[in-house]
Structure formats: C-alpha cells, structure tokens
Write a protein that holds these residues in place. Structure first.
Motif, PDB file in Angstrom:
ATOM      1  N   PRO A 198       0.806  -1.225   0.000  1.00  0.00           N
ATOM      2  CA  PRO A 198       0.000   0.000   0.000  1.00  0.00           C
ATOM      3  C   PRO A 198       0.835   1.269   0.000  1.00  0.00           C
ATOM      4  O   PRO A 198       0.440   2.279  -0.605  1.00  0.00           O
ATOM      5  N   ALA A 199       1.993   1.248   0.655  1.00  0.00           N
ATOM      6  CA  ALA A 199       2.842   2.440   0.685  1.00  0.00           C
ATOM      7  C   ALA A 199       3.394   2.742  -0.705  1.00  0.00           C
ATOM      8  O   ALA A 199       3.447   3.911  -1.125  1.00  0.00           O
ATOM      9  N   LEU A 200       3.812   1.724  -1.436  1.00  0.00           N
ATOM     10  CA  LEU A 200       4.352   1.948  -2.777  1.00  0.00           C
ATOM     11  C   LEU A 200       3.254   2.326  -3.767  1.00  0.00           C
ATOM     12  O   LEU A 200       3.473   3.139  -4.674  1.00  0.00           O
ATOM     13  N   VAL A 201       2.067   1.751  -3.607  1.00  0.00           N
ATOM     14  CA  VAL A 201       0.938   2.155  -4.452  1.00  0.00           C
ATOM     15  C   VAL A 201       0.605   3.625  -4.206  1.00  0.00           C
ATOM     16  O   VAL A 201       0.376   4.395  -5.147  1.00  0.00           O
ATOM     17  N   ALA A 202       0.602   4.026  -2.926  1.00  0.00           N
ATOM     18  CA  ALA A 202       0.326   5.430  -2.594  1.00  0.00           C
ATOM     19  C   ALA A 202       1.388   6.362  -3.163  1.00  0.00           C
ATOM     20  O   ALA A 202       1.115   7.542  -3.427  1.00  0.00           O
ATOM     21  N   ALA A 203       2.596   5.837  -3.368  1.00  0.00           N
ATOM     22  CA  ALA A 203       3.682   6.631  -3.949  1.00  0.00           C
ATOM     23  C   ALA A 203       3.618   6.650  -5.474  1.00  0.00           C
ATOM     24  O   ALA A 203       4.525   7.181  -6.125  1.00  0.00           O
ATOM     25  N   GLY A 204       2.564   6.067  -6.055  1.00  0.00           N
ATOM     26  CA  GLY A 204       2.359   6.134  -7.495  1.00  0.00           C
ATOM     27  C   GLY A 204       3.000   5.022  -8.282  1.00  0.00           C
ATOM     28  O   GLY A 204       3.333   5.205  -9.460  1.00  0.00           O
ATOM     29  N   ARG A 205       3.120   3.839  -7.673  1.00  0.00           N
ATOM     30  CA  ARG A 205       3.772   2.720  -8.332  1.00  0.00           C
ATOM     31  C   ARG A 205       2.787   1.591  -8.646  1.00  0.00           C
ATOM     32  O   ARG A 205       1.822   1.377  -7.902  1.00  0.00           O
ATOM     33  N   ARG A 206       3.052   0.887  -9.722  1.00  0.00           N
ATOM     34  CA  ARG A 206       2.384  -0.381 -10.003  1.00  0.00           C
ATOM     35  C   ARG A 206       3.236  -1.469  -9.356  1.00  0.00           C
ATOM     36  O   ARG A 206       4.391  -1.668  -9.736  1.00  0.00           O
ATOM     37  N   VAL A 207       2.682  -2.144  -8.365  1.00  0.00           N
ATOM     38  CA  VAL A 207       3.471  -3.057  -7.534  1.00  0.00           C
ATOM     39  C   VAL A 207       3.158  -4.502  -7.913  1.00  0.00           C
ATOM     40  O   VAL A 207       2.005  -4.935  -7.872  1.00  0.00           O
ATOM     41  N   LEU A 227      12.140   4.629   3.270  1.00  0.00           N
ATOM     42  CA  LEU A 227      13.432   4.423   2.606  1.00  0.00           C
ATOM     43  C   LEU A 227      13.235   4.045   1.136  1.00  0.00           C
ATOM     44  O   LEU A 227      13.865   4.624   0.234  1.00  0.00           O
ATOM     45  N   LEU A 228      12.354   3.091   0.886  1.00  0.00           N
ATOM     46  CA  LEU A 228      12.128   2.645  -0.486  1.00  0.00           C
ATOM     47  C   LEU A 228      11.463   3.732  -1.326  1.00  0.00           C
ATOM     48  O   LEU A 228      11.855   3.964  -2.484  1.00  0.00           O
ATOM     49  N   SER A 229      10.469   4.395  -0.763  1.00  0.00           N
ATOM     50  CA  SER A 229       9.775   5.435  -1.528  1.00  0.00           C
ATOM     51  C   SER A 229      10.716   6.571  -1.889  1.00  0.00           C
ATOM     52  O   SER A 229      10.701   7.072  -3.024  1.00  0.00           O
ATOM     53  N   ASP A 230      11.548   6.990  -0.945  1.00  0.00           N
ATOM     54  CA  ASP A 230      12.503   8.065  -1.221  1.00  0.00           C
ATOM     55  C   ASP A 230      13.511   7.638  -2.287  1.00  0.00           C
ATOM     56  O   ASP A 230      13.850   8.419  -3.182  1.00  0.00           O
ATOM     57  N   PHE A 231      14.021   6.413  -2.184  1.00  0.00           N
ATOM     58  CA  PHE A 231      14.995   5.934  -3.159  1.00  0.00           C
ATOM     59  C   PHE A 231      14.369   5.867  -4.551  1.00  0.00           C
ATOM     60  O   PHE A 231      14.954   6.359  -5.529  1.00  0.00           O
ATOM     61  N   LEU A 232      13.195   5.272  -4.650  1.00  0.00           N
ATOM     62  CA  LEU A 232      12.565   5.122  -5.962  1.00  0.00           C
ATOM     63  C   LEU A 232      12.166   6.462  -6.544  1.00  0.00           C
ATOM     64  O   LEU A 232      12.226   6.656  -7.773  1.00  0.00           O
ATOM     65  N   HIS A 233      11.791   7.407  -5.697  1.00  0.00           N
ATOM     66  CA  HIS A 233      11.420   8.748  -6.188  1.00  0.00           C
ATOM     67  C   HIS A 233      12.602   9.426  -6.853  1.00  0.00           C
ATOM     68  O   HIS A 233      12.417  10.223  -7.794  1.00  0.00           O
TER      69      HIS A 233
END
Length: 252
Positions: A32-41, A242-248
């Motif tokens: 859910p955190a990565l989806v909220a960050a605009g990703r297809r997971v 950590l993951l959201s910041d890195f992927l952004h």
C-alpha cells in the motif's frame, strides 16, 4: 509455468522479490505504501514458496521472473529484493540491464560468496533438525536467527507461518531440482542501487553489501543500526519511507 503473483496500483512498475525465509506475503506492509507513492506493484512467489509449487524440472529463478514480466507486458521495472530474492534481482539486473530502472537490495545474498562460521553453524543446525523430523524446531531457529530485536510478535508469527509453509511444501516434494546456474557479470548492471544491511544480521550480509558497493557503478550502502536480516518486517514504516525516497529519486 508462470509463477504465482499479484499486481496492485498503477504507474511505473516495481517488482518485489521475497527472502527464502518467507514468501510474497512478507511485503504486505510495503504494497500500500508503494501504491500510494504512485507505483504499479508486482510481487511473486518463487518456486517452492507461497502459492507457487515446487519445480518439476530444471529452472532458473531470474528467467521465471522475466517470463512473468513478459506475461504482464512490463518492459522496464524497479526491483526490490530481500536476501535470496536479492540474489535473483542481481542476476536479472545483470542479464537484462535495460529492463531494470532501479535496484534496492535488503540484506541481499550473493552467489559464490564464502560463508562465515556463524552461517555455516546455522545451516548445520537447521539440517540436523530437519533430518530429525523437527520441522517446528527448524522453523523456530529461522525466526530467531533472521529477525532483529525490533521485530514485533506479529512479525515473528508471520515469518514462522511463511517459513513453516515453505518447509511443508519443499519437504513433500518427491524429486528435487536445483536451479540452473547461469554465468553473469555484475559489471553489466547499470541501475542505481541501494544496498541495505542490518547491524544485528549475520556478518555475511554486511560483507556482501560492502563488496557490491565497490563493484556496482552507481551504488550506496546503508547500514541500519536497529535491523536484523528482515528490516521491512521489523520496522515497516521506516523501510517504506526508505524505499519510496529511493525510488522517487531514480528514473521511472
């Protein structure tokens, strides 16, 4: 055979590869955190884990994952791999570098590395417990070895459930097929890479991260002082950030 998987959200793809202590459920708090960050997971179960059966012949885990991406029509993706899933992610990123936009490796394994005395002792004890038919004892050994001090009772129970299921599936197999080993060169990896290790993990995985930080062209190593081997289960919110910041900060 297409390995079991699920897909959630929309946007640039990120594929989650589980530790061999767990299965794709280990990413429940990250999806859910990565989806909220605009990703297809996308997350999948490697062969012999979760909902994917044991292999019925020679196979290669990285090829399985690429076949899944092809089935889903995904040409390029970020990869997040934990432990044994990180080993698969490294092979995929080296063999198909144009398909990988970013690489985040949590306490990754690496093929061909010499093991520490601590890891050898763990393997010997696990083998002896399984040979004695003490599957519960072998499961508890994995929970105690791979989770750091910040793991909650719920996290410990989740790992116990996933590891026990993996043992049940794998020990029931009448034939065993080792994955096909394919030679690849780490120098072929072009994706920006985040290497995460835990201060409470076995020393093997910190050494691997240090080694990869010198071998990969665009890599940094972050050691988490609070973490064991499965940081995304120990402090999910911290790893989500950590993951959201890195992927952004990486190309989509």
């Amino acid at each position: 055979m297409i390995i079991s998987h699920d897909v959630t959200g929309s946007g640039p793809a990120v594929l989650l590869l589980h530790s061999t202590v767990c299965d794709r459920r280990m990413w429940d708090a990250q999806v859910p955190a990565l989806v909220a960050a605009g990703r297809r997971v996308i997350r999948c179960d490697l062969r012999g884990y979760g909902e994917t059966p044991m292999p019925d012949g020679p196979h290669n885990n990285a090829q399985d994952v690429v076949d899944l991406l092809d089935r889903l029509g995904i040409e390029r993706t970020a990869l997040v791999g934990a432990s044994g899933g990180g080993r698969v992610a490294l092979e995929l990123a080296a063999r198909w570098p144009d398909r990988v936009t970013a690489l985040a490796l949590l306490c990754t394994a690496l093929a061909g590395q010499e093991t520490s005395s601590e890891l050898r002792k763990f393997g010997e004890l696990e083998d002896s417990l399984l040979e004695a038919g003490d599957i519960a004892g072998a499961t508890d050994l994995n929970v105690d070895t791979w989770l750091g001090p910040d793991a909650t009772p719920a996290a410990r129970e989740a790992v116990r459930r996933m590891q026990r299921h993996a043992f049940d599936v794998q020990l029931a197999a009448t034939e065993e097929y080792e994955p096909v080993r394919v030679e690849f060169d780490l120098a072929a990896i072009t994706a920006p890479t985040l290497l995460v290790s835990g201060s409470h993990d076995l020393p093997d995985f910190r050494r691997i991260a240090d080694h990869l930080a010198t071998r990969l062209p665009d890599a940094r190593h972050l050691e988490l002082p609070w973490a064991g081997h499965l940081p995304n289960l120990e402090r999910p919110d911290a790893v989500n950030t950590l993951l959201s910041d890195f992927l952004h900060g990486t190309p989509a």
